[in-house]
Structure formats: structure tokens, C-alpha cells
Scaffold this active site. Structure first.
Site, mmCIF file in Angstrom:
data_model
loop_
_atom_site.group_PDB
_atom_site.id
_atom_site.type_symbol
_atom_site.label_atom_id
_atom_site.label_comp_id
_atom_site.label_asym_id
_atom_site.label_seq_id
_atom_site.Cartn_x
_atom_site.Cartn_y
_atom_site.Cartn_z
ATOM 1 N N LYS A 39 1.016 -0.829 -0.278
ATOM 2 C CA LYS A 39 -0.618 -0.507 0.142
ATOM 3 C C LYS A 39 1.086 1.145 -0.348
ATOM 4 O O LYS A 39 1.888 0.750 0.409
ATOM 5 C CB LYS A 39 -0.807 -0.218 1.892
ATOM 6 C CG LYS A 39 -2.070 0.985 1.195
ATOM 7 C CD LYS A 39 -2.857 0.858 2.097
ATOM 8 C CE LYS A 39 -4.171 1.619 2.431
ATOM 9 N NZ LYS A 39 -4.787 1.456 4.223
ATOM 10 N N SER A 114 -9.919 1.795 2.882
ATOM 11 C CA SER A 114 -8.943 2.736 2.042
ATOM 12 C C SER A 114 -7.907 1.684 1.149
ATOM 13 O O SER A 114 -7.375 2.281 0.547
ATOM 14 C CB SER A 114 -8.255 3.696 2.638
ATOM 15 O OG SER A 114 -6.855 3.212 3.768
ATOM 16 N N SER A 138 -9.638 -0.651 7.143
ATOM 17 C CA SER A 138 -8.898 -0.242 5.876
ATOM 18 C C SER A 138 -8.770 -1.898 4.703
ATOM 19 O O SER A 138 -8.166 -2.045 4.731
ATOM 20 C CB SER A 138 -8.601 0.996 5.721
ATOM 21 O OG SER A 138 -9.083 1.825 5.096
HETATM 22 N N1 GLN Z 1 -12.896 5.002 7.168
HETATM 23 C C1 GLN Z 1 -12.625 4.373 7.652
HETATM 24 C C2 GLN Z 1 -11.444 6.009 8.347
HETATM 25 O O1 GLN Z 1 -11.778 6.611 6.884
HETATM 26 C C3 GLN Z 1 -11.057 3.624 8.483
HETATM 27 C C4 GLN Z 1 -9.766 4.034 7.139
HETATM 28 C C5 GLN Z 1 -8.860 2.944 7.511
HETATM 29 O O2 GLN Z 1 -8.740 1.820 7.968
HETATM 30 N N2 GLN Z 1 -7.560 3.581 7.243
HETATM 31 O O3 GLN Z 1 -10.650 6.100 8.580
#
Ligand code: GLN
Length: 442
Positions: A39, A114, A138
Site C-alpha cells: 500500500k 482505504s 481499511s
Molecule cells: N474508513 C475509515 C476512515 O476513513 C477507516 C479507514 C482506515 O482504516 N484507514 O478512517
């Protein structure tokens, strides 16, 4: 991994926008054992590391993040950096500055976020393992939307050294692949303490192998506001677990689950707002404007031009909840909720080996539907992935059904350090449920 593989990979990337940066060709020697991706918030020495943000344009770290280094040392060839929501802020990977990844089952739909690019790569490339990161879901969310297996380890199990921080008390590096077998193979490589990361703690040894699971808890709070298709697939999965794997299933209550989401957004944005302060056009990435300007004007100019809308929103939210006068009302209260969530899960997991819920309340939405979604509904979509993340508990998302030709995920949560339980359960699950993949390249 011959030349033809890399040609196919390029074509695939055009169609699915998986990578923000991709190798141009394969390795010269053939000693590599497997391919993997990282990532884009994991530092890598031979690619830029931009975390989906324009503010990190041009940043080339002089080192590899520990999980990347360990994968390379184990014989892994890094194919590239996968697309993601800027700094991890999002649920659909639509907040990405370097391209929005497209769902392998339907390119008009999201990969989730994400770690969207990571999940799509895991789905499309047979034998591939993707390094993902989860703060509040995510890994689970994109795994669910792209029909792959995603493991989020216990907080502190995998080193965060070289990870671009979102929320330091929440961030966890994990893996996504087509099967739990692959995860069992690669997880021991990245797991374990690291002197470079002060939050990677002394930990019980990882002993992977079959673990007998006798009982699973299903929290009643998880079954509200679930799309009927997801509900049907999940109920069927629970029946399969009960019958073919001889597990007992009990409905329980985890009352604090409903407060986890608001608490998470206070804590995660508070941490994010301090972390993003370092991007000011001086040290990393984007520079801009006249360096002779007053520092305040210079910083503001770079930040206004290069942070996306969601990053700006989170800086405002997080700064607000930490301010004198509001701190007690928001930040400290959210910490208290977090403690309650940990205790509630602890109570349930003491009696049952695992907690099972659907992963996401609906199948991956179309981009046109996402455009129409209210922000609060986007945040709410994570109501099942956030609680275990807030509690630092390990969890895994496995495909458990299909509706509308789109995959549906089931999320299993285990006690701290019990990744072996999750991988074993996912392995047994795979012997009674066959996953589907849209297209394969080797
Ligand atoms: N959707 C959640 C956020 O926007 C989790 C995303 C994540 O785990 N980075 O914070």
C-alpha cells in the site's frame, strides 16, 4: 514472472487502476519466490511513497518499511505501490490523488477503502499477497468488496516502522490474498517485534496450525441496518459453520458497539491532525511558492494546494476535538468509550473464541451511488469494522456469499494475539465454501 506477466500486469493496471506506481519490468535474476505489493503509505526505497496524497508528490524514502523489508528478505519481488484513499481517509478509495481503483467484479463499482488497490491486486493476481494497512477497517472493507481474504493483526503484532501514520494508536499493517493459506504462509514473515518501532510490543509467539473452535458469538447490534442480501448470505454462512464445522453459535450483546464509531472518528481525526502537521512543504514532498514568504503564509499555501478535501476536513475535526475547552467533552470521552469497547469484547471473547459479523452492511456500491451518498452515511458504513480496530483486536474478512454477482464478506474477530485462531477458522471455512474470482493472471 516472465516478460509476458509484466505486459499483462500493465494492461490490467490500465483497466483497474490498482497501482500508483508499478515496476516497468521484472527482475533480472530469477531467484524471487513470489510477488507482492505494498500500500502506498508504506515506505519503499525504489518507489515514491505518497500515501495517496499530492502533498507527498516526489517523496522517495531512503529506506524500506519493516514489513516491506521482511517480505523482500524472504524472497519477495515488489511489483509496485497500490492506490489508496489519501492517508487512509475513506471507505471507497475515491479520495485518492493517483487514480481510483476499480472493482475486479465490476469496474463501475468501488474496491472499498482505504486499501482498495491492495484488495483488487490480491483478487486479480493469483498467488499475489498485498500489504495493506487498517486504522478503522481499511483491510476488512476492501477485502469484503473485492472478494478476498484480509487479515488485520493485533495492534503491535507487526511493526509500524516506515508506515506513514494516520492514527498511531490504531494503525496496523496486515495482508490480503485469495486464500487464508497464502496469509498463513506470509504472515509469520511480517509479524514479530521490531526494535525500530516502540509500539511493537513483546508478544506471544505466533503458532499457526489447526485450532479447534467451539463457539462463536454473534452480536445482535451488528444485525441492524444490514442489506437483506448481506443478511441472507451471513445467516447461511453461520448455518454452515454450525453444521459442517460443529461450532455452537450464540447471540450476544455488545452494547458499546454503537458508540465505537463516533469515538473512533474523534480519536482517529485527533491523531491524524497532529500527524499531518509535518507536511508543510519543508521536509517531504510538495514544495511551493516563495520561500521568502512568512512561514505561516508559505505553509498555508502548500497545504491548501496539496491536501485533498477529506484531509482538510479531518484536520479541522481533529484539531477541534483536541482544543482546550473541547478536549474533555470529546477526546477524553472517546478514550473512555474505547476502554468500554475493549472491556465488552474482552467479556464476550472470554467465553467464546470468536465474534462473527458481516464485514460491510452492503455489497460494493457503484461510483454513481457513492457520489450521491451523504458523508455521514459513508462514515457509518464502517460500523462493523471499527469496533475491533478500536479495541486493537485481530480480525479477518472472508468471502461468504455473492449477490448481484458481487462478493459479500464475513468478519471474524478473535482475542488479542490469536491470529492463529482466525487463520485456522478461515482455513476450515474455505473447505466448505468456494470463492469466485473474475479473472486470473499468473
Ligand atoms: N474508513 C475509515 C476512515 O476513513 C477507516 C479507514 C482506515 O482504516 N484507514 O478512517
Amino acid at each position: 514472472m516472465d516478460a509476458a506477466f509484466f505486459e499483462r500486469l500493465k494492461t490490467l493496471n490500465k483497466r483497474y487502476v490498482l497501482f500508483s506506481e508499478l515496476v516497468d519490468k521484472g527482475p533480472d535474476d530469477h531467484s524471487y519466490g513470489f510477488h507482492f505489493s505494498a500500500k502506498d503509505n508504506l515506505c519503499t526505497s525504489n518507489f515514491q511513497t505518497r500515501a495517496g496524497s499530492r502533498i507527498l508528490e516526489g517523496y522517495r524514502p531512503p529506506f524500506d518499511a519493516t514489513p516491506v523489508r521482511r517480505m523482500r528478505e524472504a524472497g519477495g519481488f515488489l511489483l509496485g505501490k497500490t492506490n489508496m484513499d489519501e492517508f487512509g481517509f475513506g471507505t471507497f478509495s475515491t479520495n485518492s490523488a493517483y487514480g481510483v481503483p476499480r472493482n475486479p467484479f465490476d469496474t463501475e463499482r468501488s474496491c472499498g477503502g482505504s486499501s482498495g488497490g491492495a484488495a483488487a491486486a490480491a483478487c486479480l493476481l493469483d498467488g499475489h499477497v498485498a500489504l495493506g494497512v487498517s486504522t478503522g477497517g481499511s483491510i476488512s472493507c476492501p477485502a469484503s468488496f473485492c472478494g478476498v481474504v484480509g487479515l488485520t493483526p493485533t495492534y503491535g503484532r507487526v511493526s509500524r516502522y516506515g508506515l506513514v501514520d494516520y492514527g498511531n494508536s490504531l494503525d496496523k499493517v496486515g495482508l490480503l490474498s485469495r486464500s487464508s493459506n497464502a496469509l498463513s504462509k506470509y504472515f509469520p514473515i511480517i509479524a514479530g517485534p521490531d526494535p525500530m518501532d516502540p509500539t511493537s510490543c513483546p508478544q506471544p509467539q505466533l503458532n499457526l496450525g489447526p485450532v479447534e473452535i467451539r463457539s462463536i458469538a454473534v452480536p445482535q447490534e451488528a444485525m441492524e441496518n444490514i442489506h437483506p442480501d448481506v443478511r441472507t448470505a451471513f445467516d447461511r454462512a453461520i448455518d454452515t459453520l454450525r453444521d459442517s464445522l460443529s461450532v455452537s453459535v450464540e447471540e450476544v450483546s455488545i452494547p458499546s458497539m454503537k458508540y465505537a464509531l463516533p469515538a473512533y472518528y474523534v480519536l482517529a481525526t485527533s491523531e491524524a491532525s497532529t500527524n499531518l502537521a509535518r507536511y508543510c512543504g519543508m521536509r517531504f514532498g510538495a514544495k511551493g511558492g516563495d520561500i521568502a514568504l512568512h512561514f505561516n503564509d508559505y505553509f498555508s499555501r502548500v497545504r491548501s494546494a496539496n491536501f485533498g478535501k477529506e484531509a482538510k476536513r479531518r484536520i479541522l475535526l481533529g484539531t477541534y476535538s483536541r482544543m482546550v475547552g473541547f478536549r474533555n467533552r470529546y477526546y477524553l470521552k472517546a478514550l473512555a468509550v474505547r476502554q468500554t469497547v475493549i472491556e465488552d469484547y474482552g467479556r464476550v471473547l472470554k467465553k467464546h473464541g470468536m465474534v462473527a459479523t458481516p464485514t460491510m452492511p452492503f455489497v460494493s456500491p457503484r461510483f454513481t451511488d457513492i457520489e450521491r451518498m451523504k458523508l455521514i452515511d459513508m462514515y457509518r458504513a464502517d460500523f462493523l469494522t471499527i469496533p475491533p480496530n478500536l479495541a486493537g483486536l485481530p480480525h479477518i474478512s472472508v468471502p461468504c456469499g455473492y449477490a448481484d454477482s458481487m462478493p459479500i464478506g464475513m468478519q471474524l474477530v478473535a482475542r488479542h494475539w490469536d491470529e492463529a485462531v482466525l487463520l485456522s477458522a478461515a482455513g476450515s471455512w474455505e473447505s466448505s465454501f468456494k470463492y469466485r474470482f473474475p479473472e486470473a493472471i499468473r
